[in-house]
Design a protein around this motif. Structure first.
Motif, short mmCIF file in Angstrom:
data_model
loop_
_atom_site.label_atom_id
_atom_site.label_comp_id
_atom_site.label_asym_id
_atom_site.label_seq_id
_atom_site.Cartn_x
_atom_site.Cartn_y
_atom_site.Cartn_z
N PRO A 378 0.87 -1.16 0.04
CA PRO A 378 -0.28 0.06 -0.03
C PRO A 378 0.93 1.09 -0.04
O PRO A 378 1.92 1.12 0.43
N ARG A 379 0.37 2.53 -0.55
CA ARG A 379 0.88 3.60 -0.54
C ARG A 379 0.74 4.28 0.60
O ARG A 379 1.25 5.36 0.93
N SER A 380 -0.34 4.32 1.27
CA SER A 380 -1.09 5.03 2.45
C SER A 380 -1.59 4.14 3.55
O SER A 380 -2.00 3.04 3.26
N LEU A 381 -2.10 4.95 4.33
CA LEU A 381 -2.76 4.39 5.48
C LEU A 381 -4.25 3.82 4.92
O LEU A 381 -4.69 2.78 5.16
N GLU A 382 -4.86 4.91 4.11
CA GLU A 382 -6.18 4.25 3.44
C GLU A 382 -6.17 3.19 2.66
O GLU A 382 -7.17 2.30 2.41
N GLU A 383 -5.06 3.19 1.77
CA GLU A 383 -4.84 1.77 0.94
C GLU A 383 -4.45 0.80 1.72
O GLU A 383 -4.91 -0.32 1.12
N ARG A 432 7.48 1.53 0.10
CA ARG A 432 6.81 2.85 -0.27
C ARG A 432 5.83 3.19 1.17
O ARG A 432 5.74 4.40 1.25
N LEU A 433 5.36 1.95 1.90
CA LEU A 433 4.66 2.36 2.97
C LEU A 433 5.54 2.74 4.13
O LEU A 433 5.02 3.69 4.73
N GLN A 434 6.57 2.06 4.23
CA GLN A 434 7.56 2.47 5.19
C GLN A 434 7.90 4.24 5.11
O GLN A 434 7.91 4.85 6.01
N THR A 435 8.28 4.65 3.78
CA THR A 435 8.35 5.92 3.74
C THR A 435 7.37 6.83 3.91
O THR A 435 7.51 7.81 4.40
N TYR A 436 6.13 6.42 3.62
CA TYR A 436 4.89 7.12 3.79
C TYR A 436 4.72 7.45 5.60
O TYR A 436 4.58 8.60 5.99
N PHE A 437 5.31 6.56 6.32
CA PHE A 437 5.21 6.77 7.66
C PHE A 437 6.36 7.51 8.35
O PHE A 437 6.49 8.48 9.09
N ASN A 438 7.65 7.30 7.57
CA ASN A 438 8.75 7.95 8.09
C ASN A 438 8.71 9.53 7.73
O ASN A 438 9.22 10.16 8.52
N GLU A 439 7.98 9.80 6.68
CA GLU A 439 7.69 11.34 6.24
C GLU A 439 6.97 11.98 7.43
O GLU A 439 6.60 12.98 7.47
N ARG A 440 6.26 11.16 8.26
CA ARG A 440 5.42 11.68 9.44
C ARG A 440 6.16 11.45 10.69
O ARG A 440 5.55 11.30 11.75
N ASN A 441 7.55 11.44 10.60
CA ASN A 441 8.21 11.19 11.85
C ASN A 441 8.04 9.85 12.76
O ASN A 441 7.94 9.91 13.78
N LEU A 442 7.69 8.86 11.96
CA LEU A 442 7.27 7.60 12.62
C LEU A 442 8.36 6.52 12.11
O LEU A 442 8.37 6.23 10.70
N PHE A 443 9.17 6.13 12.84
CA PHE A 443 10.08 4.96 12.38
C PHE A 443 10.23 3.67 13.05
O PHE A 443 10.84 2.67 12.32
N ASP A 444 9.71 3.42 14.16
CA ASP A 444 9.79 2.12 14.81
C ASP A 444 8.76 1.26 14.12
O ASP A 444 7.60 1.73 14.15
N PRO A 445 9.18 0.12 13.57
CA PRO A 445 8.31 -0.72 12.81
C PRO A 445 7.13 -1.10 13.58
O PRO A 445 6.10 -1.28 13.13
N LYS A 446 7.31 -1.51 14.90
CA LYS A 446 6.22 -2.20 15.59
C LYS A 446 5.16 -0.90 15.78
O LYS A 446 3.92 -1.30 16.02
N GLU A 471 -4.27 11.37 9.06
CA GLU A 471 -3.24 12.22 8.41
C GLU A 471 -3.38 13.80 8.83
O GLU A 471 -2.27 14.17 8.87
N ARG A 472 -4.39 14.13 9.19
CA ARG A 472 -4.45 15.56 9.62
C ARG A 472 -3.71 15.83 11.12
O ARG A 472 -3.11 16.87 11.01
N THR A 473 -3.70 14.80 11.89
CA THR A 473 -2.96 14.86 12.93
C THR A 473 -1.66 14.58 12.93
O THR A 473 -0.71 14.85 13.84
N HIS A 474 -1.38 13.90 11.57
CA HIS A 474 0.15 13.56 11.54
C HIS A 474 0.56 14.00 10.24
O HIS A 474 0.78 13.02 9.00
N PRO A 475 0.81 15.20 10.02
CA PRO A 475 1.28 15.68 8.69
C PRO A 475 2.73 15.47 8.27
O PRO A 475 3.47 15.17 9.18
N ARG A 476 3.13 15.42 6.97
CA ARG A 476 4.40 15.24 6.57
C ARG A 476 5.40 16.37 7.21
O ARG A 476 4.73 17.40 7.36
#
Length: 477
Positions: A378-383, A432-446, A471-476
């Protein structure tokens, strides 16, 4: 179709496995070994465990006619001190009935009552089947166990080497139940359940009567004997595999591996070394036998090592068997994890630089992929919600919603949907899903997998705009 079936199966199994077995991790102070005699005293079963994990059946049991071995059973029947287990051997030595108040795994061998006939599993019962009670009730156990209530732990010096059981004052019935919640007479087993109901099991014809009133039958059975059992718990060797010494040279396995591969060992806890040098990892588990040979059950190694060569090398080493108690044919050891590096500091640093560069290039490549190892990413949370809808049947979705407040079950390291996501959607190794979260300052896989599952549960509960609200509370950044 094949891939869709595999998706469903994997998710279902991991989701369900995430809700079980967690209580089996604590371990005991010693390895259970016991001898139990038949009612007539002519036969004996000696049960030896190879490990000390609660609920474990890894071991061997021998049935003797006097001193003559009749047959053996490839499992242990652990006898614990807390009255939660009992074993009965019939007067001809052919039937073994084992009782355990806990069921740790779904297989029949782990049922609360198991029956073996001449060494083979013949039948089994869950607590509900044997004691006629509901698992939803707290006192639904096959054996009545008042151990915690009647033991005077202080006066018994509980936890000390000179422990000797001292009982509190109690009613006659409670004292009898503490010592004789299971009695046997003429090959008929009488057990008192946690609800003080009696089940009667005839070992001659394997007929079960259950839900018999305790007060009615107690006067008849109160003088019947319990099986004679001697508990021979032996100390568990606490060393790790890398500490085993070769009998001939006296060198540890760790030192032998250093020499063989011309490497220098590094503790797994040395974080500075991991940052500075390229490390090569080895982890394994296995049995040390009485003859000093290590029987591997698992081996995980980096590509630096030749697996076939390493296995053959370890197979040929004769270790000092004095590390385990001589009562045990073998003992299981589940921890050996060591890192190694080039002994030349400069070479080890260059290897680290080259490895990190290759890893970065691989992550960049993976970020461009829509599919990794056959799994759509997936490319995003919604996907991710849409993909989970395709993967999970409705039954599993309902189970997931019921676990909403139990992330230890749906997102654990031993099972659950979370670990499936981390493994197959590149949350650990790049996607690409990991990058989606990394861009929102989230890096811990768990943490990432926990967010995906928690938000998916909200989505299943029809909460509107779940992904967009998140996404509104976790912007890039």
């Amino acid at each position: 179709m094949k891939r869709a079936f595999n998706y469903k199966y994997i998710v279902l199994m991991l989701l369900l496995l995430g809700t079980s077995i967690a209580t089996a991790q604590d371990g005991l102070n010693s390895i259970p070994v016991s001898e139990t005699f038949s009612e007539n005293g002519s036969y004996k079963i000696k049960s030896i465990a190879f490990d000390n994990t609660p609920g474990n059946i890894d071991g061997v049991s021998y049935v003797y006619d006097g001193d003559q071995l009749m047959y053996q059973i490839p499992r242990s029947f652990d006898m614990l001190l807390d009255n939660s287990t009992r074993i009965v051997l019939s007067n001809d030595g052919k039937i073994v009935v084992y009782y355990h108040n806990k069921k740790y795994r779904p297989e029949k061998e782990f049922d609360n009552v198991v029956v073996y006939k001449e060494g083979l599993l013949f039948g089994s019962f869950t607590t509900e089947q044997y004691a006629a009670c509901s698992s939803k009730e707290n006192d639904c156990t096959v054996l009545y166990n008042n151990y915690d209530a009647v033991i005077d732990y202080k006066r018994s010096d509980y936890g000390k080497a000179d422990y000797k059981k001292v009982l509190r004052s109690m009613d006659e019935d409670e004292e009898w139940l503490h010592n004789k919640m299971l009695v046997i007479k003429d090959n008929i087993i009488y057990t008192v359940s946690g609800q003080k109901k009696i089940s009667v099991f005839h070992t001659d014809d394997l007929v079960l009567e259950k839900n018999v009133d305790f007060e009615k039958l107690y006067p008849f059975i109160k003088d019947f004997p319990s099986p004679k059992t001697v508990i021979l718990n032996v100390p568990k060797t606490r060393m790790t595999i890398d500490q085993f010494t070769e009998k001939k040279s006296g060198e540890t396995l760790n030192r032998l591996l250093e020499k063989r591969y011309n490497l220098k060992s590094v503790s797994k806890n040395n974080k500075n070394a991991a940052k500075e040098f390229q490390l090569y990892n080895i982890s394994m588990s296995g049995y040390m036998t009485r003859f000093g040979f290590l029987e591997l059950t698992s081996l995980n190694i980096d590509a630096k090592f030749d697996k076939e060569d390493l296995v053959k090398y370890i197979d040929d080493i004769n270790f000092d068997p004095a590390t385990i108690d001589n009562v045990l044919p073998k003992q299981y050891f589940n921890y050996y994890a060591m890192s190694y590096r080039n002994p030349n500091d400069n070479v080890a640093r260059d290897e680290k630089i080259a490895h990190d560069k290759a890893l970065k290039q691989e992550r960049i490549r993976r970020e461009r992929l829509d599919t990794i190892n056959g799994f759509f990413i997936p490319r995003s949370l919604e996907e991710s919600f849409l993909q989970l809808d395709k993967i999970m049947p409705e039954k599993e979705r309902k189970i997931l919603v019921s676990l909403e407040n139990q992330p230890d079950k749906y997102n654990s390291d031993t099972g659950g949907l979370g670990i499936w996501i981390r493994t197959n959607w590149g949350i650990i190794d790049g996607s690409r899903l990991q990058t989606y979260f990394n861009e929102r300052n989230l890096f811990d896989p768990k943490k990432i997998s926990a967010i995906i599952v928690a938000q998916y549960i909200k989505y299943l509960k029809k909460e509107s705009q779940v992904a967009r609200n998140w996404e509104r509370t976790h912007p890039r950044i």
